[in-house]
Design a protein around this motif. Structure first.
Motif, short mmCIF file in Angstrom:
data_model
loop_
_atom_site.label_atom_id
_atom_site.label_comp_id
_atom_site.label_asym_id
_atom_site.label_seq_id
_atom_site.Cartn_x
_atom_site.Cartn_y
_atom_site.Cartn_z
N TYR A 257 0.84 -1.19 0.00
CA TYR A 257 0.00 0.00 0.00
C TYR A 257 0.88 1.24 0.00
O TYR A 257 1.26 1.72 1.05
CB TYR A 257 -0.90 0.03 1.23
N ILE A 258 1.19 1.73 -1.17
CA ILE A 258 1.95 2.97 -1.27
C ILE A 258 1.02 4.03 -1.84
O ILE A 258 0.50 3.88 -2.95
CB ILE A 258 3.19 2.82 -2.16
N ILE B 114 -1.00 7.85 7.33
CA ILE B 114 -0.54 7.00 6.23
C ILE B 114 0.64 6.16 6.68
O ILE B 114 1.28 6.43 7.70
CB ILE B 114 -0.16 7.84 4.99
N THR B 115 0.95 5.11 5.91
CA THR B 115 2.11 4.28 6.20
C THR B 115 3.21 4.53 5.18
O THR B 115 4.33 4.79 5.56
CB THR B 115 1.73 2.79 6.22
N TYR C 263 8.59 9.52 0.95
CA TYR C 263 9.43 10.36 0.11
C TYR C 263 8.59 11.57 -0.31
O TYR C 263 7.55 11.41 -0.93
CB TYR C 263 9.92 9.63 -1.13
N ALA C 264 9.03 12.75 0.06
CA ALA C 264 8.29 13.96 -0.27
C ALA C 264 9.24 15.01 -0.83
O ALA C 264 10.31 15.23 -0.29
CB ALA C 264 7.59 14.50 0.97
N GLY C 265 8.82 15.65 -1.92
CA GLY C 265 9.62 16.70 -2.52
C GLY C 265 8.75 17.78 -3.12
O GLY C 265 7.61 17.51 -3.53
N GLY C 266 9.26 18.97 -3.19
CA GLY C 266 8.51 20.09 -3.74
C GLY C 266 8.12 19.88 -5.20
O GLY C 266 7.03 20.25 -5.62
N ILE C 267 8.99 19.26 -5.98
CA ILE C 267 8.70 18.99 -7.39
C ILE C 267 8.23 17.55 -7.55
O ILE C 267 7.20 17.28 -8.14
CB ILE C 267 9.93 19.27 -8.28
N VAL C 268 8.98 16.59 -7.01
CA VAL C 268 8.65 15.17 -7.17
C VAL C 268 9.03 14.41 -5.90
O VAL C 268 10.05 14.69 -5.27
CB VAL C 268 9.37 14.59 -8.42
N GLY C 269 8.19 13.43 -5.53
CA GLY C 269 8.46 12.63 -4.34
C GLY C 269 9.60 11.64 -4.56
O GLY C 269 10.56 11.59 -3.81
N ARG C 270 9.48 10.83 -5.61
CA ARG C 270 10.50 9.84 -5.94
C ARG C 270 10.78 9.97 -7.44
O ARG C 270 9.85 9.91 -8.26
CB ARG C 270 10.00 8.44 -5.59
#
Length: 168
Positions: A27-28, A59-60, A115-122
């Protein structure tokens, strides 16, 4: 190309009482203001912007980006290495709160990974260039992960990130 979304609002709270104990990556949650996932050998995301709020609770696992949640290989494991993100702007705040360990049985579970990012998470693409994150990213996590102004995780060793700005 040149997609500009304003006042995007994504608000997700997971109800864990309705799901079995997962194993790794069952579960992602993948979320982005522009799109959740890009599976492509050669995608070009250019001149796009997003403003608004992305909020995830209890969330997990999650890959979350202001624009794109994940740029990854497809189900046939075709590389997404030639994907490029250029001249994009994120102004969507990201707030993530993972479930606390005492509230969930992690005994058979490897995660969670955030994984979190301003433009892209991964990101598993070729380059991110001339992009900017102007919004805050707040993550409360009780396990592993990565958070960055531009990207949360890069899964290609040859990925280039250049001429980008983070002031969130």
């Amino acid at each position: 190309k040149n997609i500009n979304l304003e006042d995007v609002f994504i608000d997700i709270t997971v109800d864990h009482s309705k799901r079995p104990t997962p194993t790794y990556s069952d579960y992602i949650l993948i979320a982005g203001g522009l799109c959740a996932t890009i599976y492509s050998k050669e995608a070009l995301i250019e001149g796009c912007s997003v403003s608004g709020k992305i909020r995830l609770s209890d969330i997990t696992d999650a890959y979350v980006g202001g624009l794109i949640g994940a740029v990854d290989r497809d189900v046939m494991y075709t590389s997404s290495y030639d994907t490029k993100i250029t001249k994009c702007i994120n102004n969507a705040t990201i707030t993530i709160n993972t479930i606390k360990e005492e509230n969930y049985d992690f005994s058979r579970y490897v995660g969670p990974v955030i994984y979190a990012g301003g433009i892209v998470g991964r990101f598993g693409g070729r380059y991110i260039q001339e992009c900017a994150n102007l919004a805050d990213i707040s993550v409360t996590a009780y396990r592993d992960g990565g958070v960055g102004g531009i990207g949360g995780a890069f899964n290609e060793s040859k990925t280039f990130v250049g001429d980008c700005l983070n002031i969130g």
